[in-house]
Design a protein around this motif. Structure first.
Motif, PDB file in Angstrom:
ATOM      1  N   VAL A 128     -10.516   1.963  13.436  1.00 27.17           N
ATOM      2  CA  VAL A 128     -10.101   0.180  13.339  1.00 27.17           C
ATOM      3  C   VAL A 128     -11.273  -0.761  13.458  1.00 27.17           C
ATOM      4  O   VAL A 128     -11.938  -0.966  14.285  1.00 27.17           O
ATOM      5  N   PRO A 129     -11.816  -1.312  12.518  1.00 24.53           N
ATOM      6  CA  PRO A 129     -10.560  -1.627  11.024  1.00 24.53           C
ATOM      7  C   PRO A 129     -11.738  -0.460   9.951  1.00 24.53           C
ATOM      8  O   PRO A 129     -12.721   0.350  11.123  1.00 24.53           O
ATOM      9  N   PRO A 130     -11.786   0.164   9.501  1.00 22.63           N
ATOM     10  CA  PRO A 130     -12.068   1.483   8.721  1.00 22.63           C
ATOM     11  C   PRO A 130     -13.589   1.214   8.823  1.00 22.63           C
ATOM     12  O   PRO A 130     -14.112   0.054   8.825  1.00 22.63           O
ATOM     13  N   PHE A 131     -14.168   2.837   8.862  1.00 21.22           N
ATOM     14  CA  PHE A 131     -15.802   2.829   8.980  1.00 21.22           C
ATOM     15  C   PHE A 131     -16.264   2.104   7.909  1.00 21.22           C
ATOM     16  O   PHE A 131     -16.318   1.631   6.978  1.00 21.22           O
ATOM     17  N   ASP A 132     -17.425   1.248   8.105  1.00 20.11           N
ATOM     18  CA  ASP A 132     -18.176   0.308   7.552  1.00 20.11           C
ATOM     19  C   ASP A 132     -19.681   0.665   8.109  1.00 20.11           C
ATOM     20  O   ASP A 132     -19.923   0.279   9.088  1.00 20.11           O
ATOM     21  N   GLU A 133     -20.558   1.046   6.964  1.00 16.24           N
ATOM     22  CA  GLU A 133     -21.233   1.375   7.852  1.00 16.24           C
ATOM     23  C   GLU A 133     -22.279   0.513   7.989  1.00 16.24           C
ATOM     24  O   GLU A 133     -23.834   0.722   8.997  1.00 16.24           O
ATOM     25  N   ALA A 134     -22.874  -0.494   7.322  1.00 16.12           N
ATOM     26  CA  ALA A 134     -23.015  -1.838   7.767  1.00 16.12           C
ATOM     27  C   ALA A 134     -22.915  -1.889   9.628  1.00 16.12           C
ATOM     28  O   ALA A 134     -23.696  -2.912   9.503  1.00 16.12           O
ATOM     29  N   PHE A 154     -10.195   7.924   4.148  1.00 12.48           N
ATOM     30  CA  PHE A 154      -9.447   6.687   4.353  1.00 12.48           C
ATOM     31  C   PHE A 154     -10.388   5.309   4.576  1.00 12.48           C
ATOM     32  O   PHE A 154     -10.714   4.764   3.984  1.00 12.48           O
ATOM     33  N   ALA A 155     -12.420   5.917   4.553  1.00 12.80           N
ATOM     34  CA  ALA A 155     -13.014   4.670   4.855  1.00 12.80           C
ATOM     35  C   ALA A 155     -13.223   3.794   3.011  1.00 12.80           C
ATOM     36  O   ALA A 155     -13.597   2.487   4.115  1.00 12.80           O
ATOM     37  N   GLY A 156     -12.958   4.289   2.048  1.00 16.68           N
ATOM     38  CA  GLY A 156     -12.958   3.347   1.161  1.00 16.68           C
ATOM     39  C   GLY A 156     -11.915   2.945   0.544  1.00 16.68           C
ATOM     40  O   GLY A 156     -11.397   2.649   0.033  1.00 16.68           O
ATOM     41  N   ALA A 157     -10.793   3.368   1.673  1.00 20.71           N
ATOM     42  CA  ALA A 157      -8.601   2.961   0.527  1.00 20.71           C
ATOM     43  C   ALA A 157      -8.754   1.987   0.947  1.00 20.71           C
ATOM     44  O   ALA A 157      -8.926   1.667   2.000  1.00 20.71           O
ATOM     45  N   PRO A 158      -9.134   0.650  -0.599  1.00 21.07           N
ATOM     46  CA  PRO A 158      -8.507  -0.506  -0.469  1.00 21.07           C
ATOM     47  C   PRO A 158      -6.633  -0.349   0.634  1.00 21.07           C
ATOM     48  O   PRO A 158      -5.933  -0.135   0.153  1.00 21.07           O
ATOM     49  N   MET A 166       0.149  -1.232   0.125  1.00 22.30           N
ATOM     50  CA  MET A 166       0.209  -0.143   0.449  1.00 22.30           C
ATOM     51  C   MET A 166       0.748   1.090   0.355  1.00 22.30           C
ATOM     52  O   MET A 166       1.818   1.160   0.250  1.00 22.30           O
ATOM     53  N   LYS A 167       0.863   2.553  -0.817  1.00 24.13           N
ATOM     54  CA  LYS A 167       1.467   3.589  -1.050  1.00 24.13           C
ATOM     55  C   LYS A 167       0.778   4.523   0.362  1.00 24.13           C
ATOM     56  O   LYS A 167      -0.669   4.444   0.485  1.00 24.13           O
ATOM     57  N   PRO A 168       1.454   5.779   0.412  1.00 29.72           N
ATOM     58  CA  PRO A 168       0.898   6.700   1.390  1.00 29.72           C
ATOM     59  C   PRO A 168      -0.159   7.145   0.942  1.00 29.72           C
ATOM     60  O   PRO A 168      -0.259   7.836  -0.422  1.00 29.72           O
ATOM     61  N   ALA A 174      -6.922   0.374   3.837  1.00 32.17           N
ATOM     62  CA  ALA A 174      -6.598   1.512   4.505  1.00 32.17           C
ATOM     63  C   ALA A 174      -6.758   0.356   6.275  1.00 32.17           C
ATOM     64  O   ALA A 174      -8.178  -0.670   5.692  1.00 32.17           O
ATOM     65  N   PRO A 175      -5.694   0.623   7.082  1.00 31.77           N
ATOM     66  CA  PRO A 175      -5.726  -0.145   8.321  1.00 31.77           C
ATOM     67  C   PRO A 175      -6.939   0.467   9.323  1.00 31.77           C
ATOM     68  O   PRO A 175      -7.779  -0.014  10.462  1.00 31.77           O
ATOM     69  N   ALA A 176      -7.529   1.728   8.799  1.00 33.14           N
ATOM     70  CA  ALA A 176      -8.082   2.553   9.836  1.00 33.14           C
ATOM     71  C   ALA A 176      -8.844   3.553   8.643  1.00 33.14           C
ATOM     72  O   ALA A 176      -7.890   3.818   7.424  1.00 33.14           O
ATOM     73  N   SER A 177      -9.675   4.399   9.074  1.00 36.03           N
ATOM     74  CA  SER A 177     -10.571   5.652   8.506  1.00 36.03           C
ATOM     75  C   SER A 177     -10.569   6.255   9.492  1.00 36.03           C
ATOM     76  O   SER A 177      -9.980   6.609  11.392  1.00 36.03           O
TER      77      SER A 177
END
Length: 114
Positions: A103-109, A25-29, A1-3, A31-34
């Motif tokens: 953590v993990p990134p936000f997911d509305e579900a 970063f919520a939708g960044a492939p 993953m790139k910065p 990403a460990p967090a948003s």
């Protein structure tokens, strides 16, 4: 993953149970967090997450602001950090602006209400 770099001010706000959130970063492939800057308008709606851990860092708040955690009200002030593990029912009480690391990134579900 790139910065990754996000201009949070340029991210359109979305409505959430707390008020308005700008989510980076919520939708960044991969990403460990948003990271979210959330403007809490007043008393937020109680909710919880089954998977996500949220860490709130209070950037600004009105006097008397608090976080309710499983029914217990905890006063907060600028500089307060609160880690909220999965399963803890929570809400902000009073107007405030927070930085929320999810953590993990936000997911509305993974946003649940009783």
């Amino acid at each position: 993953m790139k910065p990754l770099v996000a201009d949070v001010n340029a991210i359109p706000p979305v409505r959430c149970p707390c008020g308005w959130a700008r989510r980076a970063f919520a939708g960044a492939p991969g990403a460990p967090a948003s990271v979210h800057r959330t403007e809490i308008l007043a008393d937020a709606r109680t909710h919880y997450h089954k998977v996500q851990t949220e860490t709130y860092y209070v950037l600004e708040c009105e006097p008397g602001a608090a976080i309710e955690l499983d029914g217990e009200t905890v006063p907060v002030a600028v500089g307060t950090a609160v880690m909220i593990p999965p399963g803890v029912r929570h809400r902000a009480v009073g107007r405030m602006t927070i930085l929320n690391v999810v953590v993990p990134p936000f997911d509305e579900a993974d946003e649940w209400f009783d």
